[in-house]
Design a protein around this motif. Sequence first.
Motif, PDB file in Angstrom:
ATOM      1  N   ILE A   1       0.866  -1.178   0.000  1.00  0.00           N
ATOM      2  CA  ILE A   1       0.000   0.000   0.000  1.00  0.00           C
ATOM      3  C   ILE A   1       0.907   1.234   0.000  1.00  0.00           C
ATOM      4  O   ILE A   1       1.814   1.347   0.832  1.00  0.00           O
ATOM      5  CB  ILE A   1      -0.912   0.008   1.251  1.00  0.00           C
ATOM      6  CG1 ILE A   1      -1.911  -1.158   1.202  1.00  0.00           C
ATOM      7  CG2 ILE A   1      -1.632   1.350   1.393  1.00  0.00           C
ATOM      8  CD1 ILE A   1      -3.026  -1.018   0.178  1.00  0.00           C
TER       9      ILE A   1
ATOM     10  N   CYS B   1      -8.394   1.068   8.839  1.00  0.00           N
ATOM     11  CA  CYS B   1      -7.502  -0.105   8.853  1.00  0.00           C
ATOM     12  C   CYS B   1      -7.820  -1.053  10.007  1.00  0.00           C
ATOM     13  O   CYS B   1      -7.704  -0.675  11.173  1.00  0.00           O
ATOM     14  CB  CYS B   1      -6.052   0.354   8.939  1.00  0.00           C
ATOM     15  SG  CYS B   1      -4.928  -1.049   8.995  1.00  0.00           S
ATOM     16  N   PRO B   2      -8.193  -2.292   9.706  1.00  0.00           N
ATOM     17  CA  PRO B   2      -8.507  -3.238  10.789  1.00  0.00           C
ATOM     18  C   PRO B   2      -7.257  -3.714  11.527  1.00  0.00           C
ATOM     19  O   PRO B   2      -7.362  -4.292  12.598  1.00  0.00           O
ATOM     20  CB  PRO B   2      -9.171  -4.402  10.047  1.00  0.00           C
ATOM     21  CG  PRO B   2      -8.652  -4.322   8.665  1.00  0.00           C
ATOM     22  CD  PRO B   2      -8.364  -2.879   8.383  1.00  0.00           C
ATOM     23  N   ALA B   3      -6.089  -3.448  10.933  1.00  0.00           N
ATOM     24  CA  ALA B   3      -4.843  -3.902  11.568  1.00  0.00           C
ATOM     25  C   ALA B   3      -4.183  -2.788  12.382  1.00  0.00           C
ATOM     26  O   ALA B   3      -3.020  -2.932  12.799  1.00  0.00           O
ATOM     27  CB  ALA B   3      -3.879  -4.410  10.496  1.00  0.00           C
TER      28      ALA B   3
ATOM     29  N   VAL C   1      -1.722   4.710   8.548  1.00  0.00           N
ATOM     30  CA  VAL C   1      -1.475   4.793   7.105  1.00  0.00           C
ATOM     31  C   VAL C   1      -1.223   6.227   6.671  1.00  0.00           C
ATOM     32  O   VAL C   1      -0.351   6.492   5.828  1.00  0.00           O
ATOM     33  CB  VAL C   1      -2.690   4.217   6.322  1.00  0.00           C
ATOM     34  CG1 VAL C   1      -2.411   4.207   4.829  1.00  0.00           C
ATOM     35  CG2 VAL C   1      -3.025   2.812   6.794  1.00  0.00           C
TER      36      VAL C   1
ATOM     37  N   VAL D   1       3.335   1.418   3.211  1.00  0.00           N
ATOM     38  CA  VAL D   1       2.988   0.576   4.364  1.00  0.00           C
ATOM     39  C   VAL D   1       3.799  -0.713   4.270  1.00  0.00           C
ATOM     40  O   VAL D   1       3.538  -1.552   3.399  1.00  0.00           O
ATOM     41  CB  VAL D   1       1.471   0.273   4.386  1.00  0.00           C
ATOM     42  CG1 VAL D   1       1.141  -0.719   5.491  1.00  0.00           C
ATOM     43  CG2 VAL D   1       0.670   1.553   4.562  1.00  0.00           C
TER      44      VAL D   1
ATOM     45  N   GLU E   1       1.700  -6.586   9.488  1.00  0.00           N
ATOM     46  CA  GLU E   1       0.286  -6.810   9.821  1.00  0.00           C
ATOM     47  C   GLU E   1      -0.640  -6.465   8.662  1.00  0.00           C
ATOM     48  O   GLU E   1      -1.836  -6.758   8.719  1.00  0.00           O
ATOM     49  CB  GLU E   1      -0.124  -5.975  11.048  1.00  0.00           C
ATOM     50  CG  GLU E   1       0.629  -6.269  12.327  1.00  0.00           C
ATOM     51  CD  GLU E   1       0.456  -7.696  12.811  1.00  0.00           C
ATOM     52  OE1 GLU E   1      -0.537  -8.334  12.424  1.00  0.00           O
ATOM     53  OE2 GLU E   1       1.343  -8.175  13.543  1.00  0.00           O
ATOM     54  N   CYS E   2      -0.122  -5.828   7.610  1.00  0.00           N
ATOM     55  CA  CYS E   2      -0.990  -5.410   6.501  1.00  0.00           C
ATOM     56  C   CYS E   2      -1.495  -6.638   5.743  1.00  0.00           C
ATOM     57  O   CYS E   2      -0.718  -7.437   5.236  1.00  0.00           O
ATOM     58  CB  CYS E   2      -0.248  -4.475   5.556  1.00  0.00           C
ATOM     59  SG  CYS E   2      -1.265  -4.036   4.136  1.00  0.00           S
ATOM     60  N   GLN E   3      -2.814  -6.760   5.666  1.00  0.00           N
ATOM     61  CA  GLN E   3      -3.422  -7.930   5.013  1.00  0.00           C
ATOM     62  C   GLN E   3      -3.908  -7.605   3.600  1.00  0.00           C
ATOM     63  O   GLN E   3      -4.707  -8.347   3.038  1.00  0.00           O
ATOM     64  CB  GLN E   3      -4.585  -8.437   5.864  1.00  0.00           C
ATOM     65  CG  GLN E   3      -4.150  -8.849   7.261  1.00  0.00           C
ATOM     66  CD  GLN E   3      -5.276  -9.497   8.043  1.00  0.00           C
ATOM     67  OE1 GLN E   3      -6.402  -9.607   7.575  1.00  0.00           O
ATOM     68  NE2 GLN E   3      -4.963  -9.933   9.250  1.00  0.00           N
ATOM     69  N   ALA E   4      -3.458  -6.508   3.061  1.00  0.00           N
ATOM     70  CA  ALA E   4      -3.851  -6.101   1.702  1.00  0.00           C
ATOM     71  C   ALA E   4      -5.365  -6.122   1.531  1.00  0.00           C
ATOM     72  O   ALA E   4      -5.866  -6.417   0.445  1.00  0.00           O
ATOM     73  CB  ALA E   4      -3.172  -6.994   0.662  1.00  0.00           C
ATOM     74  N   CYS E   5      -6.067  -5.812   2.623  1.00  0.00           N
ATOM     75  CA  CYS E   5      -7.539  -5.862   2.551  1.00  0.00           C
ATOM     76  C   CYS E   5      -8.093  -4.703   1.733  1.00  0.00           C
ATOM     77  O   CYS E   5      -9.217  -4.745   1.264  1.00  0.00           O
ATOM     78  CB  CYS E   5      -8.137  -5.851   3.957  1.00  0.00           C
ATOM     79  SG  CYS E   5      -7.853  -4.310   4.841  1.00  0.00           S
ATOM     80  N   MET E   6      -7.314  -3.655   1.594  1.00  0.00           N
ATOM     81  CA  MET E   6      -7.672  -2.463   0.813  1.00  0.00           C
ATOM     82  C   MET E   6      -8.818  -1.664   1.428  1.00  0.00           C
ATOM     83  O   MET E   6      -9.436  -0.858   0.747  1.00  0.00           O
ATOM     84  CB  MET E   6      -7.986  -2.821  -0.643  1.00  0.00           C
ATOM     85  CG  MET E   6      -6.798  -3.375  -1.384  1.00  0.00           C
ATOM     86  SD  MET E   6      -6.810  -2.819  -3.077  1.00  0.00           S
ATOM     87  CE  MET E   6      -5.630  -3.928  -3.797  1.00  0.00           C
ATOM     88  N   ASN E   7      -9.093  -1.884   2.710  1.00  0.00           N
ATOM     89  CA  ASN E   7     -10.078  -1.042   3.398  1.00  0.00           C
ATOM     90  C   ASN E   7      -9.659   0.421   3.339  1.00  0.00           C
ATOM     91  O   ASN E   7     -10.484   1.313   3.191  1.00  0.00           O
ATOM     92  CB  ASN E   7     -10.187  -1.451   4.881  1.00  0.00           C
ATOM     93  CG  ASN E   7     -11.138  -2.592   5.078  1.00  0.00           C
ATOM     94  OD1 ASN E   7     -11.606  -3.172   4.108  1.00  0.00           O
ATOM     95  ND2 ASN E   7     -11.411  -2.935   6.328  1.00  0.00           N
ATOM     96  N   CYS E   8      -8.346   0.637   3.481  1.00  0.00           N
ATOM     97  CA  CYS E   8      -7.841   2.013   3.482  1.00  0.00           C
ATOM     98  C   CYS E   8      -8.061   2.661   2.109  1.00  0.00           C
ATOM     99  O   CYS E   8      -8.483   3.816   2.020  1.00  0.00           O
ATOM    100  CB  CYS E   8      -6.361   2.043   3.856  1.00  0.00           C
ATOM    101  SG  CYS E   8      -5.338   0.911   2.905  1.00  0.00           S
TER     102      CYS E   8
HETATM  103  S1  SF4 Z   1      -4.556  -2.803   3.178  1.00  0.00           S
HETATM  104 FE1  SF4 Z   1      -5.843  -3.203   4.979  1.00  0.00          FE
HETATM  105  S2  SF4 Z   1      -4.389  -3.866   6.555  1.00  0.00           S
HETATM  106 FE2  SF4 Z   1      -3.163  -2.906   4.925  1.00  0.00          FE
HETATM  107  S3  SF4 Z   1      -2.946  -0.778   5.587  1.00  0.00           S
HETATM  108 FE3  SF4 Z   1      -4.760  -0.853   4.260  1.00  0.00          FE
HETATM  109  S4  SF4 Z   1      -6.480  -1.175   5.645  1.00  0.00           S
HETATM  110 FE4  SF4 Z   1      -4.611  -1.636   6.791  1.00  0.00          FE
END
Ligand code: SF4
Length: 404
Positions: free
Chosen positions: A291, A314-316, A320, A326, A330-337
């Motif tokens: 990210i 970010c759930p982790a 950011v 990043v 702990e980054c899970q590449a969830c792309m919430n951000c």
């Molecule tokens: S991709 Fe997910 S875990 Fe990684 S920085 Fe963004 S929100 Fe957080």
Amino acid sequence: MSTIESITLMLALVYSISLLYWSHNKWGAAITAAMLAAAMLVSLHWPLFIGLGVALVGLFTLKKFQPEIAQGQQRINLLRELIRHALALSMMLVAVQFAINAAMLKAGVDPILVRPDIGDAFLPIAGGIELKAAIGLGIFDNDHPAAAVMLVVVLLTGLLCKRAFCGWACPLGLAGDYLYKLRKRFIKEEFAPPAWLDWILRMVKYLFLIALLFIVITMPLASIPHYLDGYYHKVADLKMAYFFLSPGPIALFCFGLILFLALWKRQAFCRYICPYGALLGLISFLSPFKIRRSTEHCLINSKGMKCDKCTRACPANIIVHTQSTVRSDECQACMNCVAACPKKEALYFSTRSGIKMSARGLAIMLLILLFMIPLWAYVGGIWHSETPTELRMMLIQHLNKIGH
Ligand code: SF4
Ligand code: SF4
């Protein structure tokens, strides 16, 4: 490969081909379709053809009623949740099939349902030992070959797209999210530990990983053939299943701890305990995709505004909005951000040289890695367990007496 595995595999790969096609990567779609067709023709495994029929009907229905989902144009979070839930549903069906198979073996009856080989994905130690045997001795295990295959697949996902396996595929992470949301319905407060305690707890998963690696690394190469031939290895999956289904005091303590963590803090199990998460976290440092925040477009730098929407999403718990890249394990590449960012182009998943991967691209890569490699492993004869049913039926009667 069982019917459930075949249908899941076909749904995932046909959906990947559809996503490739709709993202105008026609060559990618054609190559993936050709690999799929070749695997089907070489294996002539009939459940794969049933799976193809189900997948095509499903895709055409989706295209008619939910074209955005068929084309992968829905919101990032929706795409991710769709994939997570579909994979979790498949794992639940697989677990039921495994339990029925094991129960019939225990009753001394020929199982009406075959053992799903994907269950071996929950045997990481066996997978590590099998990989060691394959590399060091050129021996391929016949009892749980899927364990080694899935270990390689999961490691590859970490190498290419960080901990996307945790964020997009792991059913335990999804279950943890539901438990956390359930707790939040009744008790709203956050019980975040202080930073120093959070750091210490995060290291616990690395201790578990070290313990697992210790077992694999310290096993002498010469003794591996003996281990792979032994009864303990042949019923490692059944022993693992009975650990969950008939829990003793240690297992009950572990379940209680996991339940407490899941209710206490979002993703606490992934963050503090899971050794797979630790392994992927370490490997994710090597991933070229991360990210990244463009200071040119981010509202903080470009407009001097106050914004921390990416951090809050970010759930982790990664900060950011102050970083340009990043790198956190702990980054899970969830792309919430990315989904939460109000400024287009400010936040993206990319390589250092600027090659960007969209959520749709990440979904495609993950699904192809998770399903195309096992499919070809199956075609190549390193997926299906060759342990005779009669032997498993005999061994399951003496499970408690079988040790290393
Ligand atoms: S991709 Fe997910 S875990 Fe990684 S920085 Fe963004 S929100 Fe957080
Ligand atoms: S949400 Fe977007 S605009 Fe806001 S701080 Fe994060 S990257 Fe910058």
